[in-house]
Design a protein around this motif. Sequence first.
Motif, PDB file in Angstrom:
ATOM      1  N   VAL A  44       0.982  -1.135   0.534  1.00 52.57           N
ATOM      2  CA  VAL A  44       0.162  -0.199   0.641  1.00 52.57           C
ATOM      3  C   VAL A  44       0.911   1.522  -0.024  1.00 52.57           C
ATOM      4  N   ALA A  45       1.678   1.837   0.763  1.00 52.55           N
ATOM      5  CA  ALA A  45       3.451   2.627   0.796  1.00 52.55           C
ATOM      6  C   ALA A  45       3.553   2.254  -0.082  1.00 52.55           C
ATOM      7  N   GLY A  46       4.287   1.024  -0.965  1.00 49.97           N
ATOM      8  CA  GLY A  46       5.098   1.099  -1.658  1.00 49.97           C
ATOM      9  C   GLY A  46       6.620   1.003  -1.130  1.00 49.97           C
ATOM     10  N   ILE A  47       6.467   0.727  -0.146  1.00 50.17           N
ATOM     11  CA  ILE A  47       7.756   0.665   0.116  1.00 50.17           C
ATOM     12  C   ILE A  47       8.699  -0.104  -0.294  1.00 50.17           C
ATOM     13  N   PRO A  48       9.234  -0.647  -1.074  1.00 50.86           N
ATOM     14  CA  PRO A  48      10.057  -2.038  -1.529  1.00 50.86           C
ATOM     15  C   PRO A  48      10.918  -2.609   0.699  1.00 50.86           C
ATOM     16  N   MET A  49      10.977  -4.272   0.498  1.00 49.36           N
ATOM     17  CA  MET A  49      11.123  -4.916   1.398  1.00 49.36           C
ATOM     18  C   MET A  49      12.686  -4.026   1.960  1.00 49.36           C
ATOM     19  N   ASN A  50      13.125  -4.256   1.304  1.00 50.41           N
ATOM     20  CA  ASN A  50      14.321  -3.822   1.557  1.00 50.41           C
ATOM     21  C   ASN A  50      15.075  -2.399   2.007  1.00 50.41           C
ATOM     22  N   ARG A  51      14.214  -1.815   1.861  1.00 51.91           N
ATOM     23  CA  ARG A  51      14.402  -0.766   2.741  1.00 51.91           C
ATOM     24  C   ARG A  51      12.790   0.144   3.910  1.00 51.91           C
ATOM     25  N   ILE A  52      12.098  -0.832   4.453  1.00 50.45           N
ATOM     26  CA  ILE A  52      11.306  -0.458   5.487  1.00 50.45           C
ATOM     27  C   ILE A  52      12.670  -0.544   6.815  1.00 50.45           C
ATOM     28  N   THR A  53      12.259   0.624   6.867  1.00 50.37           N
ATOM     29  CA  THR A  53      12.980   0.759   8.343  1.00 50.37           C
ATOM     30  C   THR A  53      12.079   1.489   9.443  1.00 50.37           C
ATOM     31  N   PHE A  54      12.775   1.719  10.300  1.00 45.56           N
ATOM     32  CA  PHE A  54      12.005   1.957  11.822  1.00 45.56           C
ATOM     33  C   PHE A  54      11.101   3.330  11.499  1.00 45.56           C
ATOM     34  N   ASN A  55      11.896   4.645  10.763  1.00 43.29           N
ATOM     35  CA  ASN A  55      11.026   5.517  10.138  1.00 43.29           C
ATOM     36  C   ASN A  55       9.826   5.835   9.464  1.00 43.29           C
ATOM     37  N   HIS A  56       9.724   3.951   8.825  1.00 44.95           N
ATOM     38  CA  HIS A  56       7.901   4.416   8.793  1.00 44.95           C
ATOM     39  C   HIS A  56       7.321   4.019   9.719  1.00 44.95           C
ATOM     40  N   CYS A  57       7.318   3.947  10.854  1.00 48.41           N
ATOM     41  CA  CYS A  57       6.830   3.284  12.284  1.00 48.41           C
ATOM     42  C   CYS A  57       6.502   4.522  12.880  1.00 48.41           C
ATOM     43  N   THR A  58       5.731   5.497  11.904  1.00 45.69           N
ATOM     44  CA  THR A  58       5.110   6.478  12.546  1.00 45.69           C
ATOM     45  C   THR A  58       3.244   6.299  13.009  1.00 45.69           C
ATOM     46  N   ARG A  59       3.486   7.457  13.657  1.00 49.42           N
ATOM     47  CA  ARG A  59       1.825   7.851  13.822  1.00 49.42           C
ATOM     48  C   ARG A  59       0.854   7.810  13.125  1.00 49.42           C
ATOM     49  N   GLU A  60       1.268   8.815  11.926  1.00 47.79           N
ATOM     50  CA  GLU A  60       0.784   8.637  10.850  1.00 47.79           C
ATOM     51  C   GLU A  60       1.039   7.598  10.055  1.00 47.79           C
ATOM     52  N   VAL A  61       1.452   6.663   9.835  1.00 47.26           N
ATOM     53  CA  VAL A  61       1.783   5.225   8.720  1.00 47.26           C
ATOM     54  C   VAL A  61       0.974   4.315  10.378  1.00 47.26           C
ATOM     55  N   VAL A  62       0.880   3.996  10.900  1.00 50.05           N
ATOM     56  CA  VAL A  62       0.407   3.362  11.778  1.00 50.05           C
ATOM     57  C   VAL A  62      -1.088   3.436  11.801  1.00 50.05           C
ATOM     58  N   LEU A  63      -1.470   4.710  11.911  1.00 48.74           N
ATOM     59  CA  LEU A  63      -2.830   5.203  11.322  1.00 48.74           C
ATOM     60  C   LEU A  63      -3.778   4.573   9.758  1.00 48.74           C
ATOM     61  N   GLY A  64      -2.420   4.824   8.973  1.00 49.30           N
ATOM     62  CA  GLY A  64      -2.904   4.407   7.993  1.00 49.30           C
ATOM     63  C   GLY A  64      -3.055   3.029   7.895  1.00 49.30           C
ATOM     64  N   PHE A  65      -1.806   2.446   8.628  1.00 52.00           N
ATOM     65  CA  PHE A  65      -2.248   0.963   8.926  1.00 52.00           C
ATOM     66  C   PHE A  65      -3.544   0.136   9.475  1.00 52.00           C
ATOM     67  N   LEU A  66      -3.696   1.220  10.673  1.00 51.50           N
ATOM     68  CA  LEU A  66      -5.572   0.177  11.653  1.00 51.50           C
ATOM     69  C   LEU A  66      -6.433   0.639  10.162  1.00 51.50           C
ATOM     70  N   ASP A  67      -6.550   1.853  10.085  1.00 52.35           N
ATOM     71  CA  ASP A  67      -7.694   2.413   8.446  1.00 52.35           C
ATOM     72  C   ASP A  67      -7.528   1.069   7.529  1.00 52.35           C
TER      73      ASP A  67
END
Length: 159
Positions: A44-67
Amino acid sequence: MNDFFKIVKRYLLEYLPLQRNFSENTVKSYRQGLNLFVSYLRDVAGIPMNRITFNHCTREVVLGFLDWLSAERGCSPASVNQRLMILRSFLKYAGETDCAFVAFGIDVATVPTRKTKGRQVEFLLESALKTLLAQPDARTKTGHRNQFFMILMLVAAVL
C-alpha cells in the motif's frame, strides 16, 4: 539485513518465546500482525522490503495501517486493536534494545484504540435463580456449605 528486520527476528524468535514465555500460538499471532504491517508498507505504501526501516513506524503510518485493516481487510475493531497492541509491544521492545528507537514507540503509543461494543450481561430470572440455589442439599454439611458459597458469589457479583 537492516536493523528493523534484525530486531523483528530477535523479537519473534528470542524475546516472545524465551524471555516472555509466550505460547507458540501467541507468537504466531504476533508474527502474523507484523507480517500484515510489512505487507501494508510494501503493497500500500509502496516501500520495497529492503528499504523498510523504523522511520516507517510513525503515528501517521500506523493510523493508515489501522484504517487499511478496517476498510480493505474488513477487520473488526477488536482485531484492529490487537494489531495495534502488537506494534506497540514490538516498538517498546525495539526501544529497549536500542535507545535510538524509543521515540517510535512513544509516537505509536499515542495512537488511540478503536471503540468496541461492550458485552451485554444477561441476568437470571428469579425463578431460575431459586432453582439454582435449591440444588445443593442444605440438610448435609457440604450441601449447606455449597449453598452458602453460591449465595456469597451471587452477592459479590452484584456488588
